[in-house]
Design an enzyme around this catalytic site. Structure first.
Site, PDB file in Angstrom:
ATOM      1  N   GLU A  12       0.432  -1.296   0.311  1.00 19.55           N
ATOM      2  CA  GLU A  12      -0.106   0.274   0.305  1.00 19.55           C
ATOM      3  C   GLU A  12       0.626   1.529   0.544  1.00 19.55           C
ATOM      4  O   GLU A  12       0.075   1.897  -0.912  1.00 19.55           O
ATOM      5  CB  GLU A  12      -0.998  -0.065   1.401  1.00 19.55           C
ATOM      6  CG  GLU A  12      -1.851  -1.256   0.730  1.00 19.55           C
ATOM      7  CD  GLU A  12      -2.981  -1.835   2.567  1.00 19.55           C
ATOM      8  OE1 GLU A  12      -3.630  -1.599   2.261  1.00 19.55           O
ATOM      9  OE2 GLU A  12      -2.080  -0.760   3.511  1.00 19.55           O
ATOM     10  N   GLY A  22     -11.898 -18.416  10.412  1.00 16.47           N
ATOM     11  CA  GLY A  22     -12.637 -16.869   9.978  1.00 16.47           C
ATOM     12  C   GLY A  22     -12.094 -16.132  10.379  1.00 16.47           C
ATOM     13  O   GLY A  22     -10.760 -15.526  10.233  1.00 16.47           O
ATOM     14  N   ASP A  78      -5.485  -6.057  10.604  1.00 13.06           N
ATOM     15  CA  ASP A  78      -6.568  -4.940  11.441  1.00 13.06           C
ATOM     16  C   ASP A  78      -6.380  -5.911  13.194  1.00 13.06           C
ATOM     17  O   ASP A  78      -6.596  -4.636  14.020  1.00 13.06           O
ATOM     18  CB  ASP A  78      -7.873  -5.519  11.878  1.00 13.06           C
ATOM     19  CG  ASP A  78      -8.688  -5.419  10.034  1.00 13.06           C
ATOM     20  OD1 ASP A  78      -8.149  -4.519   9.482  1.00 13.06           O
ATOM     21  OD2 ASP A  78      -9.322  -6.019   9.653  1.00 13.06           O
TER      22      ASP A  78
END
Length: 333
Positions: A189, A290, A255
């Site tokens: 990024e 998940g 995150d």
């Protein structure tokens, strides 16, 4: 009063499943799906809650999927602050091929937010952030959102004395010019921001420090993936080695890193110890299925085992939040 508030402007319901082999045309019989609340800020909030710091998660939500998202966030023990929108909340799908261990991610576009809906999001953040220490804005912006939305947000909470931690990319990152406390791009990024790949450490350091000297941020935390992390301030920089771990799912690890770092900062840890806590949280998240955060016991173990030149490691034995843990374990999936 919540010490940390998160904002997710483009949340999703994350659906995860497994199949023996991904092949074209034929029907693939998948395992029972797992449903998690998803989106950068929501994932951050789950790690913050797991580490025992008070947190609220602000996000737009619409339609039946929006109501499910709100319930899924509540089931994790994180207080949700949904902002109603006209269009329905999106879904995302990840499929793990058990034969190879490869994971395939299918990300759908988010709903379009109107100007009034964006203003309501800002108003809810302003209310939730009163008295908070940190606001974490994480994730992409949805269709319809102004490219400078995060700059507007940063200016808004500056008068409240709330420090902003930002994790975004593309035009949303390019449109931020001032006032952020910490920004966490990945090396890819940051290369996109620079307009070319950052092939070596010197280039990475120069580009990160350029964001600081330009006034965008005080701290750059550069995620290097399997190569660890680089933290840069105006006066110094430090590289942090990764923790070797078995990967079950890579979704949400970045995150989780942000969640661990902001918990450390909110608890008054030194910056280096906050980054180590972030690396521990990210590594623990890699071991989960998940988008679930790592367990606080695992995070504490990984945090303590990291090498350091001093004895400044914090005691994480008191970071559990039993009520939230019990609620999450008793919640259906």
């Amino acid at each position: 009063m919540s010490r940390i508030v998160t904002l997710t402007m483009n949340p999703a319901i994350d659906i995860a499943t497994r199949v023996d082999k991904v092949i074209p045309t034929d029907k693939m019989r998948c395992a029972t799906p797992r449903y998690d609340p998803g989106g950068g800020g929501i994932n951050v909030a789950r790690t913050v809650g797991e580490l025992g710091v008070e947190v609220k998660a602000v996000f737009p939500a619409g339609g039946p999927h929006g109501r499910l998202l709100e319930q899924l966030v509540r089931d994790t023990g994180v207080p949700p602050v949904p902002v109603q929108m006209a269009e329905s909340t999106r879904e995302s799908l990840s499929v793990t091929e058990t034969a190879s261990g490869e994971q395939y991610r299918f990300v759908f576009p988010g709903p379009r937010l109107t100007d009034p809906e964006q203003h309501r999001c800002l108003a809810e953040v302003e209310r939730a952030a009163l008295g908070a220490d940190y606001l974490v804005a994480s994730g992409t912006l949805p269709p319809g959102a102004s490219a400078d939305f995060y700059q507007i947000l940063t200016d808004l909470v500056a008068d409240l004395g709330v420090r902003v931690v930002l994790d975004t990319s593309g035009n949303a990152l390019r449109s931020v010019r001032r006032g952020v406390h910490l920004v966490k791009p990945s090396v890819r990024e940051l290369g996109d921001y620079a307009g070319h790949p950052l092939s070596d450490r010197a280039e990475q350091l120069a580009q990160a420090r350029g964001l600081i000297t330009a006034g965008m941020t005080e701290i750059v935390l550069l995620s290097l993936g399997a190569a660890g992390a680089l933290v840069v301030t105006r006066e110094s920089h430090e590289w942090f080695a990764p923790i070797q771990a078995r990967v079950r799912s890579g979704i949400g690890a970045g995150d989780a890193m942000v969640g661990g770092v902001v918990v450390g900062l909110a608890r008054g840890y030194e910056l280096s110890e906050s980054v180590r806590l972030g690396i521990a949280a990210a590594t623990a998240a890699l071991a989960t299925t998940g988008t679930g955060p790592g367990r606080h016991e695992h995070i504490a173990q990984l945090y303590r085992q990291q090498p350091r030149d001093n004895d400044h490691a914090a005691d994480l034995d008191d970071v559990a939040r039993p009520a939230a843990t019990q609620l999450r374990e008793g919640s259906p999936r």
